[in-house]
Design an enzyme around this catalytic site. Sequence first.
Site, PDB file in Angstrom:
ATOM      1  N   GLU A 177      31.655  46.029  41.118  1.00 15.50           N
ATOM      2  CA  GLU A 177      32.392  46.434  42.256  1.00 15.50           C
ATOM      3  C   GLU A 177      33.216  45.257  42.845  1.00 15.50           C
ATOM      4  OE1 GLU A 177      31.977  49.093  45.095  1.00 15.50           O
ATOM      5  OE2 GLU A 177      33.769  48.161  45.280  1.00 15.50           O
ATOM      6  N   VAL A 192      37.689  44.987  41.777  1.00 12.71           N
ATOM      7  CA  VAL A 192      38.801  45.321  42.428  1.00 12.71           C
ATOM      8  C   VAL A 192      38.584  45.444  43.910  1.00 12.71           C
ATOM      9  CG1 VAL A 192      40.533  47.301  42.497  1.00 12.71           C
ATOM     10  CG2 VAL A 192      39.314  46.652  40.472  1.00 12.71           C
ATOM     11  N   ILE A 223      35.963  45.284  49.596  1.00 11.54           N
ATOM     12  CA  ILE A 223      36.147  46.657  49.776  1.00 11.54           C
ATOM     13  C   ILE A 223      35.225  47.559  49.307  1.00 11.54           C
ATOM     14  CG2 ILE A 223      37.893  48.634  50.157  1.00 11.54           C
ATOM     15  CD1 ILE A 223      40.250  46.524  50.172  1.00 11.54           C
ATOM     16  N   GLY A 245      41.531  29.902  49.671  1.00  6.09           N
ATOM     17  CA  GLY A 245      40.778  30.372  48.315  1.00  6.09           C
ATOM     18  C   GLY A 245      40.740  31.877  47.942  1.00  6.09           C
ATOM     19  N   GLU A 289      44.000  32.773  42.303  1.00  6.04           N
ATOM     20  CA  GLU A 289      43.148  32.348  41.124  1.00  6.04           C
ATOM     21  C   GLU A 289      43.135  30.885  40.786  1.00  6.04           C
ATOM     22  OE1 GLU A 289      41.627  35.158  39.281  1.00  6.04           O
ATOM     23  OE2 GLU A 289      41.895  35.831  41.236  1.00  6.04           O
ATOM     24  N   LYS A 314      43.408  44.966  37.469  1.00  5.96           N
ATOM     25  CA  LYS A 314      42.674  45.898  38.360  1.00  5.96           C
ATOM     26  C   LYS A 314      43.319  47.465  38.238  1.00  5.96           C
ATOM     27  CE  LYS A 314      42.099  42.122  41.661  1.00  5.96           C
ATOM     28  NZ  LYS A 314      42.620  41.194  42.702  1.00  5.96           N
TER      29      LYS A 314
END
Length: 423
Positions: A129, A132, A136, A186, A189, A204
């Site tokens: 989960e 991506v 959310i 933060g 990547e 994604k």
Amino acid sequence: MRKINIGIIGLGTIGEGLFRIINSQKSSIRKKFNIEINIIKVCDLDYKLAKKLKIEKKLFTNNYNQIVEDPKIDCVVELIGGTTIAKTIADKTLKFNKHFVTANKALIAMHGNTLSRVATKKNLHLMYEASVGGGIPLLNSIKESIIINEIKSFHGILNGTCNYILSLMAEGKEFNSALSEAQKLGFAEADPTLDINGYDTAHKVCVMAQECFGYSPNIKKIHIEGIEKINKIDLDVAKELNCKIKLIGKGKIKGKDLSLSVNPMLLKKDNPLFNVENEFNAVLIDSKNLGPIMKYGYGAGMLPTASAVITDLIRLNTDISSKAMQISKKYNLLNINDSKSRFYIRFFVVNKSGYLAKITSKFAKYKINIEKIIQNPHIANLKKVPVVITTKKSKFSELDKLLSEVHKSGLTSKESIMIPFEE
Ligand code: HSE
């Protein structure tokens, strides 16, 4: 009461968030879901991060095999990223009959299909989960409800770092200082090149294509552009055109044809993604019966992403088949060269008489219909001036040829850009 014993591999931003949420919400998770999540062991390269989190030495290892092979552990949570060691960890986890939960979009984009087949065969969960849209609730809600309908398309702002940079640049900040802020906060990547060059979004998009269309694409076949070439001038001119520039990852099916792409696009005010700013992510999904829906929230960050990992852990007691990746569809993956849109093109043109006329004559040669020409007057005393040309609906490949011809002719500098309008 169901108990899940987990091992966490990787104590970076998400690992730390996961540790903090499990510790602080253990009893509320127990009450709400009748599940107890126990952290049996954590792994990182050295003890420093574990020490910061006051993790006892006996819970710590720097050898991931001590987690994947531990018979007390039911589920391995991989939070190191990348596709080399992470792939070995995933393979071994399934080999040792444990569930595998990850936030790793590159791993799922490249190996999700294979890993899912192995996991399903062994009656194990492969959950991702957090890969991506960060926090959310996206992939599980696609699997659990949206997919009931036939999904026709998705359009997403899927990289918080790029959205943050574009939002700050639109307010006058320089690219590099916006990027260092994103790093400090933060959500960039470890190697932010992957954010900036569009590859994080492309991973994604691959995961979304698997979930929405049951199709596992080869990333090399997708058109991927990042935001490296976007200049502050583009954001200013976009404003003049009542538009915003956003990095959009999208997928769309039409009969047997599928288009997948990642590139900056100009969005008009009436586009629901127009107001998605800063590090926020949003995905617009259009499906039969349901029509358009939008998911919006933090696409990165310690606690939101860790929250997505926890929702996977809670779902571990659901039916495996309802969670497994369903890859069965064959589509004809369209080439971006054949796509058509209205375009925004920005050149830096040599500031001499007749140069603009020479450029517009190329538009005539390629039969590209010009809609508007904008030259910013207050910077017109430079040796090369920014000139923006917007076009009527044109073929990508023709404009691409036009741009290379203009570059070769020496009429402009090499930093031109073409951005499609999203309509
Ligand atoms: N680096 C990603 C972003 C976060 O900026 O959105 C996690 O995917």
